[in-house]
Scaffold this active site. Structure first.
Site, PDB file in Angstrom:
ATOM      1  N   LYS A 192       0.863  -1.187   0.000  1.00 46.38           N
ATOM      2  CA  LYS A 192       0.000   0.000   0.000  1.00 46.38           C
ATOM      3  C   LYS A 192       0.898   1.236   0.000  1.00 46.38           C
ATOM      4  O   LYS A 192       1.499   1.580   1.009  1.00 46.38           O
ATOM      5  CB  LYS A 192      -0.927   0.018   1.223  1.00 46.38           C
ATOM      6  CG  LYS A 192      -1.931   1.163   1.157  1.00 46.38           C
ATOM      7  CD  LYS A 192      -1.885   1.956   2.448  1.00 46.38           C
ATOM      8  CE  LYS A 192      -2.498   3.305   2.422  1.00 46.38           C
ATOM      9  NZ  LYS A 192      -1.859   4.324   1.590  1.00 46.38           N
ATOM     10  N   GLU A 267       8.921   0.796  11.168  1.00 50.19           N
ATOM     11  CA  GLU A 267      10.058   1.680  10.867  1.00 50.19           C
ATOM     12  C   GLU A 267       9.506   3.099  10.936  1.00 50.19           C
ATOM     13  O   GLU A 267       8.771   3.517  10.048  1.00 50.19           O
ATOM     14  CB  GLU A 267      10.618   1.413   9.458  1.00 50.19           C
ATOM     15  CG  GLU A 267      10.830  -0.048   9.086  1.00 50.19           C
ATOM     16  CD  GLU A 267      11.997  -0.694   9.796  1.00 50.19           C
ATOM     17  OE1 GLU A 267      12.856   0.044  10.323  1.00 50.19           O
ATOM     18  OE2 GLU A 267      12.035  -1.918   9.855  1.00 50.19           O
ATOM     19  N   CYS A 301      13.685  10.471   7.382  1.00 50.15           N
ATOM     20  CA  CYS A 301      13.449  10.048   8.769  1.00 50.15           C
ATOM     21  C   CYS A 301      14.724  10.048   9.608  1.00 50.15           C
ATOM     22  O   CYS A 301      14.710  10.357  10.789  1.00 50.15           O
ATOM     23  CB  CYS A 301      12.832   8.663   8.780  1.00 50.15           C
ATOM     24  SG  CYS A 301      13.770   7.477   7.811  1.00 50.15           S
ATOM     25  N   GLU A 400       9.538  15.658  15.563  1.00 47.74           N
ATOM     26  CA  GLU A 400       9.997  15.516  14.178  1.00 47.74           C
ATOM     27  C   GLU A 400       9.295  16.555  13.307  1.00 47.74           C
ATOM     28  O   GLU A 400       8.070  16.573  13.224  1.00 47.74           O
ATOM     29  CB  GLU A 400       9.675  14.102  13.678  1.00 47.74           C
ATOM     30  CG  GLU A 400      10.274  13.802  12.326  1.00 47.74           C
ATOM     31  CD  GLU A 400       9.912  12.403  11.817  1.00 47.74           C
ATOM     32  OE1 GLU A 400       8.777  11.971  12.030  1.00 47.74           O
ATOM     33  OE2 GLU A 400      10.787  11.759  11.191  1.00 47.74           O
TER      34      GLU A 400
HETATM   35  P1  NAD Z   1       2.121   8.404   7.889  1.00 50.90           P
HETATM   36  O1  NAD Z   1       2.324   7.601   9.111  1.00 50.90           O
HETATM   37  O2  NAD Z   1       1.175   9.532   7.929  1.00 50.90           O
HETATM   38  O3  NAD Z   1       1.642   7.482   6.673  1.00 50.90           O
HETATM   39  C1  NAD Z   1       2.367   6.341   6.306  1.00 50.90           C
HETATM   40  C2  NAD Z   1       1.441   5.378   5.587  1.00 50.90           C
HETATM   41  O4  NAD Z   1       0.457   4.935   6.510  1.00 50.90           O
HETATM   42  C3  NAD Z   1       0.699   5.963   4.398  1.00 50.90           C
HETATM   43  O5  NAD Z   1       0.652   5.009   3.365  1.00 50.90           O
HETATM   44  C4  NAD Z   1      -0.687   6.205   4.967  1.00 50.90           C
HETATM   45  O6  NAD Z   1      -1.706   6.158   3.992  1.00 50.90           O
HETATM   46  C5  NAD Z   1      -0.821   5.031   5.914  1.00 50.90           C
HETATM   47  N1  NAD Z   1      -1.833   5.215   6.967  1.00 50.90           N
HETATM   48  C6  NAD Z   1      -2.336   6.364   7.464  1.00 50.90           C
HETATM   49  N2  NAD Z   1      -3.277   6.099   8.400  1.00 50.90           N
HETATM   50  C7  NAD Z   1      -3.353   4.761   8.505  1.00 50.90           C
HETATM   51  C8  NAD Z   1      -4.118   3.879   9.324  1.00 50.90           C
HETATM   52  N3  NAD Z   1      -5.018   4.333  10.196  1.00 50.90           N
HETATM   53  N4  NAD Z   1      -3.915   2.541   9.199  1.00 50.90           N
HETATM   54  C9  NAD Z   1      -2.997   2.059   8.321  1.00 50.90           C
HETATM   55  N5  NAD Z   1      -2.265   2.849   7.512  1.00 50.90           N
HETATM   56  C10 NAD Z   1      -2.433   4.184   7.600  1.00 50.90           C
HETATM   57  O7  NAD Z   1       3.586   8.873   7.461  1.00 50.90           O
HETATM   58  P2  NAD Z   1       3.995   9.834   6.270  1.00 50.90           P
HETATM   59  O8  NAD Z   1       3.580  11.211   6.624  1.00 50.90           O
HETATM   60  O9  NAD Z   1       3.558   9.234   4.983  1.00 50.90           O
HETATM   61  O10 NAD Z   1       5.600   9.685   6.303  1.00 50.90           O
HETATM   62  C11 NAD Z   1       6.398  10.421   7.158  1.00 50.90           C
HETATM   63  C12 NAD Z   1       6.808   9.603   8.362  1.00 50.90           C
HETATM   64  O11 NAD Z   1       7.443   8.385   7.941  1.00 50.90           O
HETATM   65  C13 NAD Z   1       7.833  10.315   9.204  1.00 50.90           C
HETATM   66  O12 NAD Z   1       7.539  10.140  10.560  1.00 50.90           O
HETATM   67  C14 NAD Z   1       9.126   9.596   8.839  1.00 50.90           C
HETATM   68  O13 NAD Z   1      10.142   9.736   9.792  1.00 50.90           O
HETATM   69  C15 NAD Z   1       8.660   8.201   8.676  1.00 50.90           C
HETATM   70  N6  NAD Z   1       9.629   7.372   7.904  1.00 50.90           N
HETATM   71  C16 NAD Z   1      10.377   6.418   8.553  1.00 50.90           C
HETATM   72  C17 NAD Z   1      11.321   5.661   7.847  1.00 50.90           C
HETATM   73  C18 NAD Z   1      12.178   4.614   8.525  1.00 50.90           C
HETATM   74  O14 NAD Z   1      12.819   3.831   7.818  1.00 50.90           O
HETATM   75  N7  NAD Z   1      12.245   4.575   9.844  1.00 50.90           N
HETATM   76  C19 NAD Z   1      11.480   5.888   6.486  1.00 50.90           C
HETATM   77  C20 NAD Z   1      10.710   6.857   5.860  1.00 50.90           C
HETATM   78  C21 NAD Z   1       9.773   7.602   6.580  1.00 50.90           C
END
Ligand code: NAD
Length: 497
Positions: A192, A267, A301, A400
């Protein structure tokens, strides 16, 4: 709406976007019809719509998982000799590499990534697929156990359907980090992508079919988090879940998987520190950290967002950083001169701007103001780099931000620097900068996080485990031998003698 004459697109990209409406890809064919809901995905640099992408229903997500489960049980994928599976994965890596310019441009348009960086992500995807495809061929499925009075061994087998939910910052690269070990071990996958950046995932699924990966092995379900994401994480047929994103959503995914007793990898975000001692080349270190905080407009991240600097060089370091960051060329992501593109959407820009305000209202000193940036002819979500300084309890030093904003504070001693680096709930990645390698190793081992880098930041070599602790994640991490092992379940077999 942008008024600039945009750089022309590759014909293949024009054709892909020219479809206007893109569907999910499940079981080797599109899923989702004209009548289904859709979400528009837009170009963060111009604000223009790129395509409408189907939003599946919870029932369709369930159907997609069923298709992946059937492919696991009935296609040859899980049971074929590992070298044949590896050959197919190499074919996929070759095809991705061959289409690097196309996928890179799609990714650049969808995520606002500087085009050359997007192409680097595509190359990284291909490298990751090859790394795990090769490694899987050396995993011995059976291990004999030396046990008194028993014949005993363990056997490793793939789990079944592995589900993946990804964020928008490294859409294509992260798909590679996620699915490569799962596929190499013989699992099928349901991906997804984030609703802001679904395009490269759809392109990948179609390419996988072209190279002969059996239908149903790589599936992409598109739509929002609360709908498609929660339907996927709450599905009882998935055997493993991997989520990359924010801690807030990570908790929800972890809860859903916990209820179903599905193993989950999380992650999550970070608030990394760079600890800079007084024996560094100040100009060189400032240049590298300015490069890190502006890389993908700070939407990384593992970025170093707290810069802890020895007091002897603090003023000089600040001057160098202000100088470096003031010269960064902000622009449209497909413009070859651009060093820093837009952030992904209006909400993200507002998030960055609001942290600048909140940080200063809590008393942070402003070293470089940042703020919204204008790019001639483009109506995108551009921001300028910013530097704040002061107490590490400040909201801008604790939370963050996910933009080109660093927070500075001076230190006097090594132990104080370590204490300051560890003054966070996150635990993803830190770096230490010094010419004293004994000190570098001491500090690197004392900072509480999944990853410590020495005299560099953002280092990802295949073979070095990458993951987070505390608020930054749990469940294993990516990119190493251990990651591949996560995608086999183990059965022990015993016969008393
Ligand atoms: P997010 O958590 O808002 O969304 C991530 C994904 O989760 C999206 O596909 C979103 O549609 C989905 N999602 C949202 N609500 C959901 C729910 N209720 N149930 C299941 N899935 C749901 O994150 P973002 O804004 O897309 O990305 C930024 C974040 O990702 C930052 O915190 C960043 O640090 C983190 N990140 C971490 C890593 C790592 O390797 N640790 C890598 C990249 C990004």
């Amino acid at each position: 709406m942008s008024t600039a004459i945009k750089p022309s697109l590759l014909p293949e990209v024009e054709a892909f976007l020219g479809r206007g409406r893109l569907a999910s890809f499940v079981g080797g064919k599109t899923m989702g019809s004209e009548n289904d809901n859709s979400i528009a995905t837009t170009d963060p640099g111009s604000g223009d719509k790129l395509a409408d992408v189907v939003e599946l229903t919870a029932e369709q997500v369930e159907e997609a998982v069923g298709v992946a489960d059937a492919a696991f049980k009935q296609s040859s994928w899980a049971t074929m000799p590992v070298n044949e599976r590896a050959a197919l994965l190499h074919r996929l890596a070759d095809a991705v590499e061959k289409h690097k310019a196309i996928i890179g441009q799609i990714e650049s348009l969808d995520a606002g990534k500087v085009q050359s960086q997007a192409q680097g992500d595509v190359q990284n995807f291909a490298d990751t697929i090859r790394y795990f495809a090769d490694m899987a061929q050396h995993v011995n499925p059976r291990t004999t156990l030396a046990v008194k009075a028993h014949e005993a061994w363990t056997v490793r087998q793939p789990w079944g359907v592995c589900a993946f939910i990804f964020p928008w910052n490294f859409p294509f690269l992260l798909i590679g980090w996620g699915i490569a070990p799962a596929l190499a071990a013989g699992n099928t996958v349901v991906i997804k992508p984030a609703e802001d950046t679904p395009l490269s995932a759809i392109y990948l699924a179609e390419l996988a079919k072209e190279v002969g990966i059996p239908d149903g092995v790589i599936n992409v379900v598109t739509g929002g988090g609360a709908t498609v994401g929660s339907a996927l994480s709450g599905n009882t047929q998935i055997k493993r879940m991997s989520f990359t994103g924010s801690p807030e959503v990570g908790r929800l995914v972890g809860e859903a998987c916990g209820r179903n007793l599905v193993p989950v990898k999380l992650e999550l975000g970070g608030k990394g520190a760079a600890v800079i001692f007084n024996d560094v080349d100040v100009a060189d270190t400032a240049q590298k950290l300015a490069g890190a905080i502006t890389f993908h407009t700070g939407q990384v991240c593992c970025d170093a967002t707290r810069w802890l600097v020895h007091q002897d060089i603090y003023d000089e370091f600040v001057n160098q950083c202000v100088d470096q960051l003031s010269q960064v060329k902000i622009g449209y992501q497909l413009d070859g001169q651009t060093q820093m593109g837009p952030v992904v959407n209006a909400k993200q820009r507002q998030r960055v701007l609001s942290y600048l305000e909140k940080g200063q209202s809590e008393g942070a000193e402003c070293l470089l103001p940042g703020g919204a940036a204008k790019v001639e002819g483009y109506d995108g979500h551009f921001v300028k780099p910013a530097l704040l300084a002061g107490s590490l309890d400040n909201v801008a030093a604790q939370e963050e931000i996910f933009g080109p904003v660093a927070y500075l504070a001076p230190f006097q001693t090594e132990s104080q620097a370590i204490e300051m680096a560890n003054h966070t709930h996150y635990g993803l990645a830190n770096s230490v900068w010094t010419s004293d390698l004994a000190r570098a190793a001491r500090v690197a081992e004392s900072m509480i996080a999944g990853n410590s880098w020495i005299n560099a930041h953002n280092v990802f070599a295949h073979g070095v485990p990458y993951g987070g602790v505390n608020l930054s994640g749990m469940g294993g991490g990516v990119l190493s031998f251990e990651t591949l092992m996560d995608y086999y379940r183990s059965t022990s077999v015993v016969r008393p003698l």
